[in-house]
Design an enzyme around this catalytic site. Structure first.
Site, PDB file in Angstrom:
ATOM      1  N   ASN A   1       0.827  -1.212   0.000  1.00 33.93           N
ATOM      2  CA  ASN A   1       0.000   0.000   0.000  1.00 33.93           C
ATOM      3  C   ASN A   1       0.861   1.263   0.000  1.00 33.93           C
ATOM      4  O   ASN A   1       1.862   1.326   0.720  1.00 33.93           O
ATOM      5  CB  ASN A   1      -0.894   0.011   1.251  1.00 33.93           C
TER       6      ASN A   1
ATOM      7  N   GLN B   1      -2.364   2.780   3.474  1.00 33.87           N
ATOM      8  CA  GLN B   1      -1.052   2.670   4.134  1.00 33.87           C
ATOM      9  C   GLN B   1      -1.105   3.321   5.502  1.00 33.87           C
ATOM     10  O   GLN B   1      -1.498   4.485   5.624  1.00 33.87           O
ATOM     11  CB  GLN B   1       0.034   3.347   3.288  1.00 33.87           C
ATOM     12  N   GLU B   2      -0.708   2.562   6.536  1.00 34.96           N
ATOM     13  CA  GLU B   2      -0.677   3.097   7.903  1.00 34.96           C
ATOM     14  C   GLU B   2       0.744   3.360   8.371  1.00 34.96           C
ATOM     15  O   GLU B   2       0.984   4.286   9.141  1.00 34.96           O
ATOM     16  CB  GLU B   2      -1.364   2.122   8.861  1.00 34.96           C
TER      17      GLU B   2
ATOM     18  N   HIS C   1       6.451  -1.514   2.835  1.00 31.18           N
ATOM     19  CA  HIS C   1       6.351  -2.917   3.258  1.00 31.18           C
ATOM     20  C   HIS C   1       5.461  -3.689   2.295  1.00 31.18           C
ATOM     21  O   HIS C   1       4.457  -3.160   1.815  1.00 31.18           O
ATOM     22  CB  HIS C   1       5.832  -3.035   4.693  1.00 31.18           C
ATOM     23  N   PHE C   2       5.860  -4.901   2.049  1.00 32.58           N
ATOM     24  CA  PHE C   2       5.081  -5.812   1.209  1.00 32.58           C
ATOM     25  C   PHE C   2       4.447  -6.854   2.124  1.00 32.58           C
ATOM     26  O   PHE C   2       5.151  -7.536   2.872  1.00 32.58           O
ATOM     27  CB  PHE C   2       5.987  -6.522   0.194  1.00 32.58           C
TER      28      PHE C   2
END
Ligand code: AMP
Ligand code: ZN
Length: 133
Positions: A82, A89-90, A95-96
């Protein structure tokens, strides 16, 4: 980046269930998994979005995602990455997600609001994007 939670995990300042590490990549279990085996693969280079990361920090990531997919034994799984709040996305360190999909209920649920575009609209979009590549 000092305040970044994933940089802290890479440094070992915050504990994690580490699955893999080399000079460029780090992988660990997601703390709030969507399914058993849900893992995150991250570049050690700090950057919020995929486009912020140098190519040489990305090259190993697919290999590690594949390694983890094999290790989970999952027959069905999603890879998700994301970028930006609207895109869910947080954590602002790339990151995947590797997310096993064992059944309808667990794992990633996907909304797929497909749009219908006329051929000439599609061709115009194609030409705009292609020209910038
Ligand atoms: P995203 O919405 O793509 O930014 O996802 C962030 C992910 O990071 C979520 O699935 C969280 O559960 C996960 N996460 C946040 N903090 C930690 C942590 N300390 N250890 C492991 N996973 C984490
Ligand atoms: Zn970071």
């Amino acid at each position: 980046m000092a305040a970044c939670i994933f940089c802290k995990i890479i440094k070992g300042d915050i504990p994690s269930f580490k699955l893999f590490e080399n000079d460029k990549v780090f992988a660990f279990l997601d703390i709030q998994p969507l399914s058993k085996g849900h893992a995150l693969v991250i570049p050690k280079y700090h950057g919020a979005k995929l486009t912020d990361i140098p190519d040489d920090s990305l090259v190993d990531i697919l290999h590690v995602l594949k390694k983890i997919a094999v290790a989970t034994g999952a027959e069905n799984y999603n890879v998700l990455q994301n970028n930006g709040r609207l895109a869910h996305q947080e954590v602002d360190h790339v990151h995947f997600h590797l997310i096993p999909k064992p059944n309808e209920k667990e794992g990633l649920g996907i909304g797929w609001p497909a749009q219908k575009l006329e051929m000439d609209e599609l061709k115009k979009l194609f030409e705009e994007v292609k020209a910038k590549m």
